[in-house]
Design an enzyme around this catalytic site. Structure first.
Site, PDB file in Angstrom:
ATOM      1  N   SER A   7       0.847  -1.197   0.000  1.00  0.00           N
ATOM      2  CA  SER A   7       0.000   0.000   0.000  1.00  0.00           C
ATOM      3  C   SER A   7       0.874   1.236   0.000  1.00  0.00           C
ATOM      4  O   SER A   7       1.668   1.451   0.924  1.00  0.00           O
ATOM      5  CB  SER A   7      -0.900   0.012   1.232  1.00  0.00           C
ATOM      6  OG  SER A   7      -1.450   1.312   1.380  1.00  0.00           O
ATOM      7  N   HIS A  30      -1.072  -1.215  -4.356  1.00  0.00           N
ATOM      8  CA  HIS A  30      -2.367  -0.957  -3.706  1.00  0.00           C
ATOM      9  C   HIS A  30      -2.490   0.542  -3.440  1.00  0.00           C
ATOM     10  O   HIS A  30      -1.671   1.135  -2.735  1.00  0.00           O
ATOM     11  CB  HIS A  30      -2.453  -1.756  -2.411  1.00  0.00           C
ATOM     12  CG  HIS A  30      -3.783  -1.679  -1.725  1.00  0.00           C
ATOM     13  ND1 HIS A  30      -4.865  -2.457  -2.086  1.00  0.00           N
ATOM     14  CD2 HIS A  30      -4.205  -0.915  -0.686  1.00  0.00           C
ATOM     15  CE1 HIS A  30      -5.888  -2.185  -1.300  1.00  0.00           C
ATOM     16  NE2 HIS A  30      -5.528  -1.241  -0.443  1.00  0.00           N
ATOM     17  N   ASP A  32      -4.806   3.500  -1.941  1.00  0.00           N
ATOM     18  CA  ASP A  32      -5.918   3.767  -1.021  1.00  0.00           C
ATOM     19  C   ASP A  32      -6.483   5.159  -1.263  1.00  0.00           C
ATOM     20  O   ASP A  32      -5.813   6.162  -1.035  1.00  0.00           O
ATOM     21  CB  ASP A  32      -5.422   3.664   0.425  1.00  0.00           C
ATOM     22  CG  ASP A  32      -5.174   2.222   0.826  1.00  0.00           C
ATOM     23  OD1 ASP A  32      -6.104   1.415   0.680  1.00  0.00           O
ATOM     24  OD2 ASP A  32      -4.051   1.910   1.279  1.00  0.00           O
ATOM     25  N   MET A  34      -9.305   7.844  -0.198  1.00  0.00           N
ATOM     26  CA  MET A  34     -10.187   8.154   0.948  1.00  0.00           C
ATOM     27  C   MET A  34     -10.762   9.554   0.777  1.00  0.00           C
ATOM     28  O   MET A  34     -10.043  10.479   0.402  1.00  0.00           O
ATOM     29  CB  MET A  34      -9.384   8.117   2.247  1.00  0.00           C
ATOM     30  CG  MET A  34      -8.635   6.816   2.477  1.00  0.00           C
ATOM     31  SD  MET A  34      -7.741   6.894   4.013  1.00  0.00           S
ATOM     32  CE  MET A  34      -6.854   5.325   3.942  1.00  0.00           C
ATOM     33  N   HIS A  63      -8.267   0.879  -4.220  1.00  0.00           N
ATOM     34  CA  HIS A  63      -9.224   0.611  -3.135  1.00  0.00           C
ATOM     35  C   HIS A  63      -9.958   1.909  -2.819  1.00  0.00           C
ATOM     36  O   HIS A  63      -9.379   2.815  -2.221  1.00  0.00           O
ATOM     37  CB  HIS A  63      -8.416   0.076  -1.932  1.00  0.00           C
ATOM     38  CG  HIS A  63      -9.205  -0.131  -0.684  1.00  0.00           C
ATOM     39  ND1 HIS A  63      -8.586  -0.349   0.541  1.00  0.00           N
ATOM     40  CD2 HIS A  63     -10.538  -0.175  -0.436  1.00  0.00           C
ATOM     41  CE1 HIS A  63      -9.513  -0.503   1.472  1.00  0.00           C
ATOM     42  NE2 HIS A  63     -10.700  -0.397   0.920  1.00  0.00           N
ATOM     43  N   MET A  65     -12.298   4.072  -0.792  1.00  0.00           N
ATOM     44  CA  MET A  65     -12.994   4.261   0.487  1.00  0.00           C
ATOM     45  C   MET A  65     -13.730   5.588   0.399  1.00  0.00           C
ATOM     46  O   MET A  65     -13.358   6.587   1.030  1.00  0.00           O
ATOM     47  CB  MET A  65     -11.974   4.241   1.637  1.00  0.00           C
ATOM     48  CG  MET A  65     -11.437   2.839   1.910  1.00  0.00           C
ATOM     49  SD  MET A  65      -9.915   2.857   2.888  1.00  0.00           S
ATOM     50  CE  MET A  65      -8.727   2.998   1.557  1.00  0.00           C
ATOM     51  N   MET A 136     -11.299  -6.393   5.026  1.00  0.00           N
ATOM     52  CA  MET A 136     -10.505  -5.472   5.854  1.00  0.00           C
ATOM     53  C   MET A 136     -10.158  -6.153   7.170  1.00  0.00           C
ATOM     54  O   MET A 136     -11.025  -6.693   7.860  1.00  0.00           O
ATOM     55  CB  MET A 136     -11.282  -4.190   6.148  1.00  0.00           C
ATOM     56  CG  MET A 136     -11.527  -3.290   4.944  1.00  0.00           C
ATOM     57  SD  MET A 136     -10.068  -2.854   3.991  1.00  0.00           S
ATOM     58  CE  MET A 136      -9.062  -2.026   5.221  1.00  0.00           C
ATOM     59  N   ASP A 174      -6.442  -6.770   3.985  1.00  0.00           N
ATOM     60  CA  ASP A 174      -5.834  -5.431   4.030  1.00  0.00           C
ATOM     61  C   ASP A 174      -5.896  -4.884   5.450  1.00  0.00           C
ATOM     62  O   ASP A 174      -6.985  -4.688   5.997  1.00  0.00           O
ATOM     63  CB  ASP A 174      -6.617  -4.526   3.064  1.00  0.00           C
ATOM     64  CG  ASP A 174      -6.082  -3.103   2.983  1.00  0.00           C
ATOM     65  OD1 ASP A 174      -5.026  -2.817   3.575  1.00  0.00           O
ATOM     66  OD2 ASP A 174      -6.744  -2.279   2.313  1.00  0.00           O
TER      67      ASP A 174
HETATM   68  C1  DX5 Z   1      -6.405   1.221   5.469  1.00  0.00           C
HETATM   69  C2  DX5 Z   1      -5.893   0.945   4.082  1.00  0.00           C
HETATM   70  C3  DX5 Z   1      -4.755   0.010   4.038  1.00  0.00           C
HETATM   71  C4  DX5 Z   1      -3.518   0.487   4.751  1.00  0.00           C
HETATM   72  C5  DX5 Z   1      -2.759  -0.714   5.218  1.00  0.00           C
HETATM   73  O1  DX5 Z   1      -7.602   1.918   5.386  1.00  0.00           O
HETATM   74  O2  DX5 Z   1      -6.928   0.373   3.299  1.00  0.00           O
HETATM   75  O3  DX5 Z   1      -4.443  -0.359   2.700  1.00  0.00           O
HETATM   76  O4  DX5 Z   1      -2.686   1.293   3.982  1.00  0.00           O
HETATM   77  O5  DX5 Z   1      -1.680  -0.298   5.982  1.00  0.00           O
HETATM   78  P1  DX5 Z   1      -0.945  -1.268   7.001  1.00  0.00           P
HETATM   79  O6  DX5 Z   1      -0.429  -2.416   6.203  1.00  0.00           O
HETATM   80  O7  DX5 Z   1       0.124  -0.401   7.570  1.00  0.00           O
HETATM   81  O8  DX5 Z   1      -1.975  -1.699   8.018  1.00  0.00           O
HETATM   82 ZN    ZN Z   2      -6.445  -0.485   1.306  1.00  0.00          ZN
END
Ligand code: DX5
Ligand code: ZN
Length: 214
Positions: A7, A30, A32, A34, A63, A65, A136, A174
């Site tokens: 990520s 990956h 993320d 948000m 991903h 969110m 998750m 994840d």
């Molecule tokens: C959290 C994200 C993850 C995050 C994982 O909302 O979806 O992808 O970056 O990070 P680690 O591996 O540090 O938990």
């Molecule tokens: Zn993620």
């Protein structure tokens, strides 16, 4: 084969090209996304995916969110995503179907994501039409949180459903995945592991990626 999806939430955004090159031993990048509404954090969006696409041929696992992702999935596909995943909690069942259909119409892979409190059965309306299901193992929003081992029965239940209904579908986890938690995810049935801090905080990133394969 187990796939690793670092990520880039844990990367240095001022040096993103360098930090993507550092994970070339991995399988997916990956990303993320948000919106500060679906999760209490804001990260990156469409222009950053476009810029990443220009500097790497790696598979981009985006991903989302965000609330009502159907509004934006086509733009993420056009920006260069290879796979776009949407949370089942982020809209009505009808609109999640519409989001998946739009991703497929763009020729890209589509996936659904389940938050920790969402049961495995929430995947059932979509399981036959998606290429990936993401479980998750932390509450979405932030990197560096503690792995929720109590999600493993859900992973196992989804592995069983996938094997029965859509055997080529991938099963991704994840959150909090690290050398001490990767094996339990693999044993539970996951075949794609997302890892942010465990990859980017490692001294030797290629060695850490190899270690996470279990
Ligand atoms: C959290 C994200 C993850 C995050 C994982 O909302 O979806 O992808 O970056 O990070 P680690 O591996 O540090 O938990
Ligand atoms: Zn993620």
């Amino acid at each position: 084969m187990i796939k690793i999806a670092p990520s880039i939430l844990s990367a240095d955004f001022a040096n993103l090209e360098r930090d993507i090159n550092r994970i070339s031993a991995a399988d997916y990048v990956h990303v993320d996304v948000m919106d500060g509404v679906f999760v209490p954090n804001i990260s990156i969006g469409i222009p950053v995916v476009q810029s990443i696409r220009k500097v790497t041929d790696m598979f981009l696992d985006v991903h989302l969110m965000i609330v009502e992702p159907v509004r934006y999935v086509e733009q993420f596909c056009d920006a260069g995503a290879d796979l776009v995943t949407v949370h089942v909690e982020s809209d009505t069942e009808e609109n999640i179907h519409a989001a998946i259909d739009k991703i497929h119409a763009k020729g890209k892979k589509a996936g659904i994501v389940l938050k920790p409190k969402t049961p495995a059965e929430a995947a059932l309306p979509f399981i036959e039409k998606v290429e990936l299901i993401l479980v998750m193992t932390v509450e979405p929003g932030f990197g560096g949180q503690k792995f929720m081992a109590d999600m493993m029965p859900k992973v196992t239940a989804l592995r069983k459903m996938i094997d029965e209904k859509n055997p080529t579908c991938e099963l991704e986890v994840d959150g909090g995945v690290a050398p001490d938690t990767c094996k339990t995810c693999i044993e539970a049935g996951a075949n794609v592991l997302v890892a942010g801090s465990a990859v980017y905080k490692a001294e030797d990133i290629p060695a850490r990626i190899a270690e996470l394969r279990g």
